[in-house]
Design a protein around this motif. Structure first.
Motif, PDB file in Angstrom:
ATOM      1  N   LYS A  62       0.824  -1.215   0.000  1.00  0.00           N
ATOM      2  CA  LYS A  62       0.000   0.000   0.000  1.00  0.00           C
ATOM      3  C   LYS A  62       0.856   1.262   0.000  1.00  0.00           C
ATOM      4  CE  LYS A  62      -1.894  -1.175   3.931  1.00  0.00           C
ATOM      5  NZ  LYS A  62      -1.148  -2.424   4.202  1.00  0.00           N
ATOM      6  N   THR A  63       1.819   1.314   0.946  1.00  0.00           N
ATOM      7  CA  THR A  63       2.676   2.504   1.050  1.00  0.00           C
ATOM      8  C   THR A  63       3.487   2.689  -0.229  1.00  0.00           C
ATOM      9  OG1 THR A  63       2.821   2.348   3.447  1.00  0.00           O
ATOM     10  CG2 THR A  63       4.610   3.503   2.348  1.00  0.00           C
ATOM     11  N   THR A  64       3.972   1.576  -0.788  1.00  0.00           N
ATOM     12  CA  THR A  64       4.792   1.677  -1.996  1.00  0.00           C
ATOM     13  C   THR A  64       3.977   2.254  -3.162  1.00  0.00           C
ATOM     14  OG1 THR A  64       6.070  -0.206  -1.195  1.00  0.00           O
ATOM     15  CG2 THR A  64       6.349   0.396  -3.506  1.00  0.00           C
ATOM     16  N   PHE A  84       1.962  11.154   5.931  1.00  0.00           N
ATOM     17  CA  PHE A  84       2.652   9.902   6.247  1.00  0.00           C
ATOM     18  C   PHE A  84       2.128   9.269   7.524  1.00  0.00           C
ATOM     19  CE2 PHE A  84       5.400  12.330   3.512  1.00  0.00           C
ATOM     20  CZ  PHE A  84       5.798  11.380   2.583  1.00  0.00           C
ATOM     21  N   GLN A  85       2.400   7.976   7.607  1.00  0.00           N
ATOM     22  CA  GLN A  85       1.890   7.177   8.715  1.00  0.00           C
ATOM     23  C   GLN A  85       2.449   7.629  10.062  1.00  0.00           C
ATOM     24  OE1 GLN A  85       2.408   3.045   8.006  1.00  0.00           O
ATOM     25  NE2 GLN A  85       1.868   2.423  10.051  1.00  0.00           N
ATOM     26  N   ASP A  86       3.741   7.910  10.093  1.00  0.00           N
ATOM     27  CA  ASP A  86       4.399   8.130  11.372  1.00  0.00           C
ATOM     28  C   ASP A  86       4.769   9.593  11.538  1.00  0.00           C
ATOM     29  OD1 ASP A  86       5.942   8.264  13.594  1.00  0.00           O
ATOM     30  OD2 ASP A  86       7.234   6.578  13.080  1.00  0.00           O
ATOM     31  N   ALA A 104      -3.298   9.766   1.951  1.00  0.00           N
ATOM     32  CA  ALA A 104      -3.150   9.648   3.401  1.00  0.00           C
ATOM     33  C   ALA A 104      -2.772   8.207   3.707  1.00  0.00           C
ATOM     34  CB  ALA A 104      -4.453  10.034   4.090  1.00  0.00           C
ATOM     35  N   ASP A 105      -1.534   8.007   4.183  1.00  0.00           N
ATOM     36  CA  ASP A 105      -1.029   6.655   4.424  1.00  0.00           C
ATOM     37  C   ASP A 105      -1.163   6.328   5.909  1.00  0.00           C
ATOM     38  OD1 ASP A 105       0.192   4.241   4.390  1.00  0.00           O
ATOM     39  OD2 ASP A 105       2.205   4.987   3.956  1.00  0.00           O
ATOM     40  N   GLU A 106      -2.207   5.619   6.261  1.00  0.00           N
ATOM     41  CA  GLU A 106      -2.453   5.245   7.667  1.00  0.00           C
ATOM     42  C   GLU A 106      -2.263   6.463   8.567  1.00  0.00           C
ATOM     43  OE1 GLU A 106      -2.717   1.763   8.733  1.00  0.00           O
ATOM     44  OE2 GLU A 106      -1.751   0.638   7.132  1.00  0.00           O
TER      45      GLU A 106
END
Ligand SMILES: Nc1ncnc2c1ncn2[C@@H]1O[C@H](COP(=O)(O)OP(=O)(O)OP(=O)(O)O)[C@@H](O)[C@H]1O
Ligand SMILES: [Mg+2]
Length: 321
Positions: free
Chosen positions: A53-55, A97-99, A178-180
């Motif tokens: 997913k992120t890729t 980003f997720q983090d 929007a990644d997590e």
């Protein structure tokens, strides 16, 4: 392909070279993923950890270079774009980003972080305009303008992710990936940040790719869902269609795994079996076949392509439907 698509990803393939037990291998992180995002919609991408997913998100914004495939933004292929068309794409398609801890530079003040995309692209005409834009954007994400002078270590996780969102909306883009965006946050602030994203989507007329491993969260946010398994999209349809009548056996397993508050509604004996197969040893044929309760000989031999099923725009990649 949907004609009104603002973003159209076709046959995206991304591999990474990695060392494992002292030997070089290639990991096929994305293996022919196709999806389209219509203007103004929120498309959820769901799938378990490591499915790519992120890729996919990073490839779309140009942080990863795909091996092959196309990423069409408003009809133009942006892979390998240069000069003005690259700048236009970079400003129009942005990522949260997720983090929020890892994605902010600890030595950079919040205001400078928020202005970064505008600074790189010569967006601001004067220092006063830049300052006003930073303050307006911080206010829009629910932070006091005085946060511009603060540093990431002074902020809570929720505040950091608000800064992450502010970074993605100055200048206002067309698409946010929007990644997590809430999975690293305390449960107590997750809903606030999700609500903020939905309000901004409305106010700024954003189209959105919303990546999550949680179909429950996706169900609250997205109008359509793309289900990803080992680097490919296996089903894409309207969110209610996917949640109420999942067709692909993997989607059925994901839907069965959504926690149900009412114990009498919990599905007994979830369909899901076993761990996902390793990306180093991809199964031939359908990658889901080794875990699939209805796999046939054909599934082991041939990769199923996405095809339309029914009348509501659903596409599914399964030989047995
Ligand atoms: N830079 C990289 N170098 C090597 N391998 C990578 C790299 N980025 C991703 N991968 C591998 O590619 C695969 C897909 O990773 P990706 O991060 O896209 O998955 P994901 O669906 O976002 O997972 P998660 O839900 O855990 O965030 C994984 O096996 C991952 O280890
Ligand atoms: Mg990820």
């Amino acid at each position: 392909m949907r004609s009104e698509a603002i973003l159209d990803v076709r046959d995206l393939k991304v591999s990474f070279g990695v060392r494992r037990a002292g030997r070089k291998h290639r990991v096929q992180a994305v293996d022919g993923a196709s999806l389209s995002l219509a203007e103004g919609e929120v498309l959820g991408i769901v799938g378990e950890s490591g499915c790519g997913k992120t890729t996919v998100g990073r490839s779309i914004v140009g942080l990863v270079r795909p091996d092959s495939g196309t990423v069409g933004f408003k009809g133009a292929d942006v892979i390998g774009a240069r000069g003005a068309s690259l700048r236009k794409m970079r400003l129009n398609v942005r990522m949260v980003f997720q983090d929020p801890y890892a994605s902010l530079n600890p030595r950079r003040a919040v205001g400078d972080a928020v202005a970064e995309a505008g600074d790189i692209n010569g967006f601001f005409k004067s220092r006063a305009e830049r300052r006003a834009a930073i303050e307006a954007t911080l206010t829009a994400v629910g932070l006091d303008p005085s946060f511009a002078a603060r540093y990431p270590y002074e902020l809570s996780g929720g505040q950091r992710q608000r800064v992450g969102i502010a970074r993605a909306i100055l200048p206002t883009p067309s698409i946010v990936i929007a990644d997590e965006p809430v999975s690293a946050l305390d449960v107590s602030v997750q809903a606030q940040v999700l609500n903020l994203m939905m309000d901004l989507r409305e106010q700024l007329s954003l189209s959105m790719l919303f990546i999550s491993h949680d179909l429950g969260v996706i169900g609250r946010i997205s109008s359509r869902v793309a289900v990803m398994y080992m680097g490919r999209i296996v089903e894409q349809a309207g969110t209610r269609t996917v949640l109420d009548h999942p067709l692909h056996p993997y989607t059925q397993a994901l839907v069965a795994a959504i926690p149900k508050p009412d114990p009498s509604k919990r599905i007994q004996g979830a369909i899901e079996t076993g761990e996902p197969p390793s990306l180093f040893r991809r199964p031939s044929g359908c990658a889901y076949a080794p875990r699939c309760p209805i796999a046939s000989d054909r599934c082991v031999a041939d990769v199923p392509e996405l095809r339309s099923v029914g009348t509501d725009g659903r596409i599914v990649a399964c030989h047995n439907l």
